[in-house]
Design an enzyme around this catalytic site. Structure first.
Site, PDB file in Angstrom:
ATOM      1  N   HIS A  56       0.870  -1.166   0.000  1.00 47.18           N
ATOM      2  CA  HIS A  56       0.000   0.000   0.000  1.00 47.18           C
ATOM      3  C   HIS A  56       0.913   1.222   0.000  1.00 47.18           C
ATOM      4  O   HIS A  56       2.136   1.096   0.094  1.00 47.18           O
ATOM      5  CB  HIS A  56      -0.898  -0.007   1.233  1.00 47.18           C
ATOM      6  N   GLU A  58       1.584   3.509   2.224  1.00 45.66           N
ATOM      7  CA  GLU A  58       2.384   3.658   3.437  1.00 45.66           C
ATOM      8  C   GLU A  58       3.455   2.576   3.552  1.00 45.66           C
ATOM      9  O   GLU A  58       4.606   2.865   3.883  1.00 45.66           O
ATOM     10  CB  GLU A  58       1.473   3.631   4.677  1.00 45.66           C
ATOM     11  N   SER A  81      -6.743   7.932   4.639  1.00 43.35           N
ATOM     12  CA  SER A  81      -6.691   7.410   5.999  1.00 43.35           C
ATOM     13  C   SER A  81      -6.190   5.965   5.991  1.00 43.35           C
ATOM     14  O   SER A  81      -6.626   5.164   5.168  1.00 43.35           O
ATOM     15  CB  SER A  81      -8.091   7.489   6.619  1.00 43.35           C
ATOM     16  N   CYS A  83      -5.394   2.050   6.381  1.00 47.92           N
ATOM     17  CA  CYS A  83      -6.112   0.803   6.650  1.00 47.92           C
ATOM     18  C   CYS A  83      -5.480   0.146   7.883  1.00 47.92           C
ATOM     19  O   CYS A  83      -4.488   0.637   8.435  1.00 47.92           O
ATOM     20  CB  CYS A  83      -6.018  -0.128   5.433  1.00 47.92           C
ATOM     21  N   CYS A  86      -1.707  -0.785   7.391  1.00 50.70           N
ATOM     22  CA  CYS A  86      -0.822   0.376   7.400  1.00 50.70           C
ATOM     23  C   CYS A  86      -0.751   1.004   8.792  1.00 50.70           C
ATOM     24  O   CYS A  86       0.312   1.460   9.216  1.00 50.70           O
ATOM     25  CB  CYS A  86      -1.254   1.371   6.334  1.00 50.70           C
ATOM     26  N   ASP A 151      -8.838  -3.698  -3.012  1.00 48.86           N
ATOM     27  CA  ASP A 151      -7.747  -3.138  -2.223  1.00 48.86           C
ATOM     28  C   ASP A 151      -8.119  -3.036  -0.751  1.00 48.86           C
ATOM     29  O   ASP A 151      -7.287  -3.236   0.106  1.00 48.86           O
ATOM     30  CB  ASP A 151      -7.345  -1.766  -2.753  1.00 48.86           C
TER      31      ASP A 151
END
Length: 155
Positions: A56, A58, A81, A83, A86, A151
């Site tokens: 992802h 991050e 924001s 998940c 992350c 995702d």
């Protein structure tokens, strides 16, 4: 608190990564890691491009940072924001501050802002119109909605 120049640099670096992912046909989430006012690493979601379940925005950024930085002095910028995965990485690396550029386009998943705060992370919501618009475009697009749902684990 982070100064305005750092906020601008981190936001623009993260957004550039989100746009790069979008232009590659991927999920438009980008991230930037800032240490001592300098962007030291960037990353973007590579679920589509690399067939990865864990890269992802991050986590790709943290991977690209390597081991050379003191994460306890870092600020992580993200265009959406975080998940759960992350958020876990943020806690694992003891990153003290996260700046979220889009906390609006999160209806399809549980946000982790309160969880991060409960663990002592300074969570800053800094609305960034280009990030918000790009996420909305991707999440609602006829050709991209299914990718987005995959995702966030709902498809």
């Amino acid at each position: 608190m982070v100064d305005n120049a750092t906020l601008e640099a981190g936001a623009e670096a993260a957004y550039a990564q989100a746009k790069k992912s979008f232009d590659e046909g991927g999920v438009p989430v980008g991230s930037a890691l800032v240490v001592d006012g300098a962007v030291v690493a960037v990353g973007h979601n590579k679920r589509v491009q690399s067939g990865s379940n864990v890269l992802h925005g991050e986590t790709d950024c943290l991977e690209n940072a390597g081991h050379a930085h003191d994460f306890s002095k870092a600020v992580l910028f993200t265009t959406l924001s975080p998940c759960s995965m992350c958020a876990g990485a943020i806690l694992l690396f003891k990153i003290p501050m996260v700046v979220i550029l889009d906390a609006e386009n999160t209806a399809d998943f549980d946000t982790n802002e309160d969880y991060l705060r409960s663990k002592g992370v300074d969570v800053v919501i800094r609305p960034h119109a280009p990030s918000i618009a790009l996420n909305k475009r991707f999440q609602t697009g006829a050709d991209t909605r299914r990718i987005w749902l995959g995702d966030v684990g709902t498809a």
